[in-house]
Design an enzyme around this catalytic site. Structure first.
Site, PDB file in Angstrom:
ATOM      1  N   SER A 172     -13.294 -24.763   0.730  1.00 33.74           N
ATOM      2  CA  SER A 172     -12.024 -25.452   0.484  1.00 33.74           C
ATOM      3  C   SER A 172     -12.201 -26.651  -0.433  1.00 33.74           C
ATOM      4  O   SER A 172     -11.429 -26.848  -1.373  1.00 33.74           O
ATOM      5  CB  SER A 172     -11.411 -25.883   1.822  1.00 33.74           C
ATOM      6  OG  SER A 172     -11.129 -24.761   2.624  1.00 33.74           O
ATOM      7  N   ALA A 173     -13.201 -27.497  -0.161  1.00 27.49           N
ATOM      8  CA  ALA A 173     -13.441 -28.678  -0.986  1.00 27.49           C
ATOM      9  C   ALA A 173     -14.254 -28.340  -2.236  1.00 27.49           C
ATOM     10  O   ALA A 173     -14.003 -28.872  -3.318  1.00 27.49           O
ATOM     11  CB  ALA A 173     -14.152 -29.748  -0.165  1.00 27.49           C
ATOM     12  N   GLU A 213     -22.828 -20.552  -3.863  1.00 31.77           N
ATOM     13  CA  GLU A 213     -22.218 -19.987  -2.672  1.00 31.77           C
ATOM     14  C   GLU A 213     -23.181 -19.003  -2.008  1.00 31.77           C
ATOM     15  O   GLU A 213     -23.775 -18.164  -2.683  1.00 31.77           O
ATOM     16  CB  GLU A 213     -20.908 -19.283  -3.037  1.00 31.77           C
ATOM     17  CG  GLU A 213     -20.275 -18.460  -1.946  1.00 31.77           C
ATOM     18  CD  GLU A 213     -20.011 -19.219  -0.660  1.00 31.77           C
ATOM     19  OE1 GLU A 213     -20.259 -18.678   0.423  1.00 31.77           O
ATOM     20  OE2 GLU A 213     -19.553 -20.391  -0.753  1.00 31.77           O
ATOM     21  N   ALA A 214     -23.334 -19.131  -0.685  1.00 33.27           N
ATOM     22  CA  ALA A 214     -24.222 -18.230   0.051  1.00 33.27           C
ATOM     23  C   ALA A 214     -23.665 -16.818   0.112  1.00 33.27           C
ATOM     24  O   ALA A 214     -24.432 -15.844   0.176  1.00 33.27           O
ATOM     25  CB  ALA A 214     -24.465 -18.760   1.464  1.00 33.27           C
ATOM     26  N   HIS A 264     -11.714 -25.672  13.872  1.00 35.34           N
ATOM     27  CA  HIS A 264     -11.602 -26.924  13.119  1.00 35.34           C
ATOM     28  C   HIS A 264     -12.819 -27.833  13.299  1.00 35.34           C
ATOM     29  O   HIS A 264     -12.661 -29.011  13.612  1.00 35.34           O
ATOM     30  CB  HIS A 264     -10.341 -27.681  13.547  1.00 35.34           C
ATOM     31  CG  HIS A 264      -9.069 -26.960  13.303  1.00 35.34           C
ATOM     32  ND1 HIS A 264      -7.882 -27.285  13.939  1.00 35.34           N
ATOM     33  CD2 HIS A 264      -8.766 -25.917  12.478  1.00 35.34           C
ATOM     34  CE1 HIS A 264      -6.922 -26.477  13.524  1.00 35.34           C
ATOM     35  NE2 HIS A 264      -7.435 -25.634  12.649  1.00 35.34           N
TER      36      HIS A 264
END
Length: 532
Positions: A12-13, A33-34, A468
């Site tokens: 997201s960030a 990115e994994a 979350h």
């Protein structure tokens, strides 16, 4: 490989950072990115989270340790492992939180993180279909829309809540969060709008942006007190990516602290226990873990719900055809439809619980739905006091860290979850939703309202995460803080953290929108420090 900026995590960030930093053609940016590309069609179909949440190709498949607050149960903790990160597998709910959340961050000494500082960043990111005003934006990359779904039980619940004395709120992201209404979604025209789709995809053609997939970062490389590179593995082969200016960890509240600890950054004794040479002492790494825990009262009903409307080949074919022809129908359903931000006590300044009203039910949100019509009136505490921790399982990056949520460990948290359950019952005893209810399936009549211990024990036995996790690289100035207000890791040069792990305290709502805002804020801070 060498770049000016290296972003670890295309979530997201991270996708926001990749977009904003690469907008300057004078710098080179890599995002690592994994997982792989966000090519699965189930990522883009809104209801696809029912599939992706169980897919190890798209989900890290984390699992907590046995938690005393849940009577020794373990929970699955899904986290996205693909371009877009968790925004590619989440429930699409767009919630900013309360202005008081961010003002509290500012009061804790984090200059530049008050509501007035951050509102322009929320507005900059979003394209709200309701149009722009002083609080909402309509020119950003992130599509935010109203739900197109309508289910009788959800509409009846909203009307029942109004009849019980709670105000209707058409926009909980507007002037006030309090009230009942319907969720807003990161979607447009029946398709998910992930952070990858909104921010990364439009920037992919820039020659100064490189996207590297299938690389699991193992650690960061230090040269004295400066972080100069990241090291990881791609299909078993070692990969080193150097940064001329900065490395930004955006690997999330589980991934970012794990990478720091594997790099020798953390609490020295814990690192030494796993044979890791301590390089920099920061005892707060992995601490301050917070999450929202949801209790899930379920009501059998006479109205149709997802449980039965999606069963059988005929129904599934009809739903698929409707989606293909008009991008509508059950396949556009987000994780929840109705919502309410309410107070369990009248003396509170702001709501302390949130409802997620779902026209379906299941023993576990990641399993198949029940075979009878029912709806779920999920309720969570917005600001839990309980904090847990992330700890290393081993010195191997492929070994998931130990997750200790420490749910329901304070008296306030226990009281609030029980009051939330009671409030759910109070609303569901009110018409018109009561006219549709045939039975309270869970907790059930064997646990009456006055049985505090019984309701608490039911919550301990059945409540689950609402996905979350936050706070494990906390922003602040005290000895347990990991980053400062500019998101720089204390005591090190060339390293920042920008994701939900930097939250000093969890926000009062879902965390995707705040994580995107953190990416916006980080990009501004980096550009300011560059003199841009």
């Amino acid at each position: 490989m060498e770049f000016d900026f290296v972003i670890v995590g295309a979530g997201s960030a991270g996708c926001v950072l990749a977009n904003r930093l690469s907008a300057d053609p004078s710098v080179s940016v890599a995002v690592i990115e994994a997982g792989g590309r966000d090519a699965s069609p189930w990522i883009h179909v809104p209801v696809g989270y029912f599939k992706t949440i169980k897919d190890p190709a798209l989900n890290w498949m984390y699992r907590t340790e046995a938690d005393e607050g849940l009577n020794g149960r373990q929970l699955n903790w899904p986290r996205g492992k693909t371009l877009g990160g968790s925004s590619s597998i989440n429930g699409l709910l767009y919630v900013r939180g309360q202005p008081q959340d961010y003002d509290r961050w500012r009061q804790m000494g984090n200059i530049g993180w008050g509501w007035d500082d951050l509102l322009p960043l929320f507005r900059r990111s979003e394209s709200w279909e309701g149009g722009a005003d002083q609080l909402r934006g309509d020119r950003g990359e992130l599509s935010v829309s109203r739900s197109r779904q309508s289910w009788q039980v959800v509409d009846a619940w909203v009307e029942a809540a109004k009849a019980a004395g709670f105000a209707f709120n058409p926009d909980y992201n507007g002037a006030s969060q309090e009230g009942v209404g319907y969720f807003q979604l990161t979607a447009r025209n029946g398709l998910r709008c992930s952070s990858a789709k909104a921010f990364l995809k439009p920037a992919r053609s820039r020659p100064n942006l490189t996207v590297l997939t299938h690389i699991q970062v193992e650690n960061v490389e230090l040269d004295g007190s400066r972080v100069v590179a990241v090291r990881g593995r791609r299909h078993g082969s070692l990969v080193r990516v150097a940064a001329r200016r900065e490395i930004i960890l955006s690997a999330g509240a589980i991934g970012s602290p794990q990478i720091l600890m594997l790099s020798g950054i953390g609490e020295p004794a814990h690192l030494a226990d796993h044979g890791i040479r301590p390089r920099h002492t920061l005892p707060g790494v992995g601490q301050n873990l917070q999450d929202h825990l949801q209790a899930r009262p379920v009501y059998r009903c006479t109205a149709p719900t997802i449980n039965t409307r999606t069963r059988g080949l005929f129904n599934q074919a009809r739903i698929g055809l409707e989606y293909m022809l008009s991008r509508s129908g059950p396949l556009t359903l987000a994780a929840s439809l109705g919502t309410g931000f309410l107070k369990t006590r009248p003396d509170l300044e702001t709501p302390d619980i949130q409802f997620h009203i779902q026209p379906f039910s299941a023993n576990n949100p990641t399993t198949d739905t029940d075979d009878f019509d029912a709806f779920t009136a999920s309720v969570l505490q917005l600001r839990p006091e309980s904090t847990g921790e992330i700890r290393l399982r081993s010195a191997r990056a492929e070994d998931h860290p130990l997750i200790h949520p420490n749910y329901l460990s304070t008296a306030l948290d226990q009281q609030t979850i029980v009051e939330g359950i009671r409030m759910a019952r109070r609303i569901c005893r009110q018409g018109p939703v009561a006219d549709l209810v045939t039975e309270e399936h869970a907790p059930g009549r064997s646990v009456p309202d006055e049985d505090f211990d019984g309701l608490l024990d039911w919550a301990r036995n059945t409540a689950t995460t609402i996905y979350h996790p936050t706070g494990t690289c906390r922003m602040g100035r005290d000895k347990m803080a990991v980053v400062d207000e500019r998101l720089r890791v204390h005591g090190l040069d060339g390293l920042r953290v920008a994701d939900a792990s930097i939250m000093p305290v969890i926000v009062s709502g879902n965390t995707n929108a705040p994580a995107i805002m953190i990416g916006e804020k980080a990009s501004d801070l980096i550009r300011e420090d560059m003199g841009a």
